[in-house]
Design an enzyme around this catalytic site. Structure first.
Site, PDB file in Angstrom:
ATOM      1  N   CYS A  97       7.710  10.288 -78.166  1.00  0.00           N
ATOM      2  CA  CYS A  97       9.108  10.038 -78.534  1.00  0.00           C
ATOM      3  C   CYS A  97       9.553  10.887 -79.726  1.00  0.00           C
ATOM      4  O   CYS A  97      10.665  11.433 -79.735  1.00  0.00           O
ATOM      5  CB  CYS A  97       9.326   8.556 -78.820  1.00  0.00           C
TER       6      CYS A  97
ATOM      7  N   HIS B 252      14.275   6.464 -84.165  1.00  0.00           N
ATOM      8  CA  HIS B 252      13.378   7.282 -84.986  1.00  0.00           C
ATOM      9  C   HIS B 252      14.196   8.310 -85.770  1.00  0.00           C
ATOM     10  O   HIS B 252      15.132   8.916 -85.234  1.00  0.00           O
ATOM     11  CB  HIS B 252      12.378   8.048 -84.108  1.00  0.00           C
TER      12      HIS B 252
END
Length: 341
Positions: free
Chosen positions: A130, A242
């Site tokens: 990710c 994130h």
């Protein structure tokens, strides 16, 4: 006639997001199957306005299924991806299991779409980590313009990247602290509420963690093997999204103004870069969005041809579920898989 799609790991965070995105993007599927472990058999998950009952992976027949979107962990992927692929079903796996296999393409559609044709070697395609996915989407157009030499990245990764248990642990610890309960780390090595943990995945011999190693190796495989990258990956008390602070050194001249213009035209990227309080994007604001956001674009005065910038993205979307579905869309777009008969 449309395609038949199986989502494996349908009860997990990423699996549920895959089902959401399939519905949102009106993926050309005649049938969508929710597949999970035996303990989840019969449980229901949402797919648009419908509810799907989970079927047992060990009993499910993949013959006639076109795409298996897999997010069930490396152990399951190692055992099941080749079995499923042998049935003629294209496996797009979200785990780290197949990313480093030279016969399995590692794909971010905005970055290396041509590599997807290599899936025919094993009928398996790997989805990157990710934190890597959102990074390379931003690096690609800059690399094309000025050729990247070196990247230094510090990540601020949400707990959702570690699964449902991690989300629950942050929630429980946060509530508990307000009533003077002692935080009890289980999923993480230390308290995550009101704290940061500079440790994601296992430690390696050189002192880096495997998450940091993944970012380096995957960036090289997806973008350019000559790029040097060093990372420090940190878990932060954020539920979803994130963030990355990125410093880039280029071979050729590039300015912050150039970068801002280039990134505004780049696929999958949105620039929000006002040099004023609040003129940037934070994780809370990116949740549920497809885009990778870039802010704080500025020249690095300490080196020639250097930039610093801030990247934020929904890790359950671009970092996992969305990228997986974009890969399937790419295969369809390029007519690499004939429609189910």
């Amino acid at each position: 006639m449309g395609y038949k799609v199986a989502v494996i790991g349908a009860t997990g965070n990423v699996g549920r997001e895959m089902l959401n995105i399939l519905a949102e993007r009106s993926f050309p599927a005649d049938e969508v199957f929710a597949v999970a472990s035996r303990r989840s058999q019969g449980s229901e998950v949402s797919f648009g306005d419908h509810r799907l009952k989970c079927q047992d992976l060990e009993q499910f027949d993949f013959a006639g299924v076109d795409f298996a979107l897999m997010s069930a962990g490396s152990a399951v992927a190692k055992e099941w991806a080749p079995k499923i692929a042998s049935k003629g079903c294209v496996v797009i796996d979200n785990s780290s299991c197949w990313r480093y296999d030279p016969d399995v393409p590692l794909i971010v559609p905005e970055v290396n779409p041509d590599a997807v044709a290599g899936f025919t070697k094993k009928n398996i395609i790997a989805n990157p980590n990710c934190s890597t996915a959102q990074l390379v989407v931003v690096l690609k157009p800059l690399h094309d313009y000025a050729k990247i030499k070196r990247v230094v990245v510090d990540t601020y990764q949400s707990v959702s990247g570690a699964g449902k248990e991690a989300i629950d642990e942050l929630w429980d610890q946060t509530k508990g602290i307000f009533v003077t309960d002692t935080p009890d780390p289980k999923k993480f090595t230390k308290q995550i509420a009101f704290n940061v943990i500079p440790h994601i995945d296992v430690f390696m011999d050189d002192g880096s963690t495997k998450e940091e190693w993944k970012m380096m190796v995957e960036t090289k495989k997806i973008l350019d093997p000559k790029i040097k990258l060093t990372a420090t990956c940190v878990r932060v008390p954020v539920f979803v999204g994130h963030s990355e602070a990125v410093n880039i050194e280029f071979e050729n001249e590039i300015s912050a103004k150039d970068a801002r213009r280039i990134l505004r035209e780049a696929p999958g990227v949105l620039v929000v870069d006002k040099r004023e309080p609040g003129g940037y994007v934070t994780p809370v604001e990116c949740v549920g969005d497809y885009a990778t956001y870039v802010s704080r674009i500025r020249d690095d005065q300490t080196i020639d041809n250097g930039l610093s910038l801030w990247i934020v993205s929904d890790n359950l979307r671009k970092g996992a579920a969305l990228n997986t579905i974009q890969i399937a869309e790419l295969i369809i777009e390029r007519n690499l898989l004939k429609k189910a008969a």
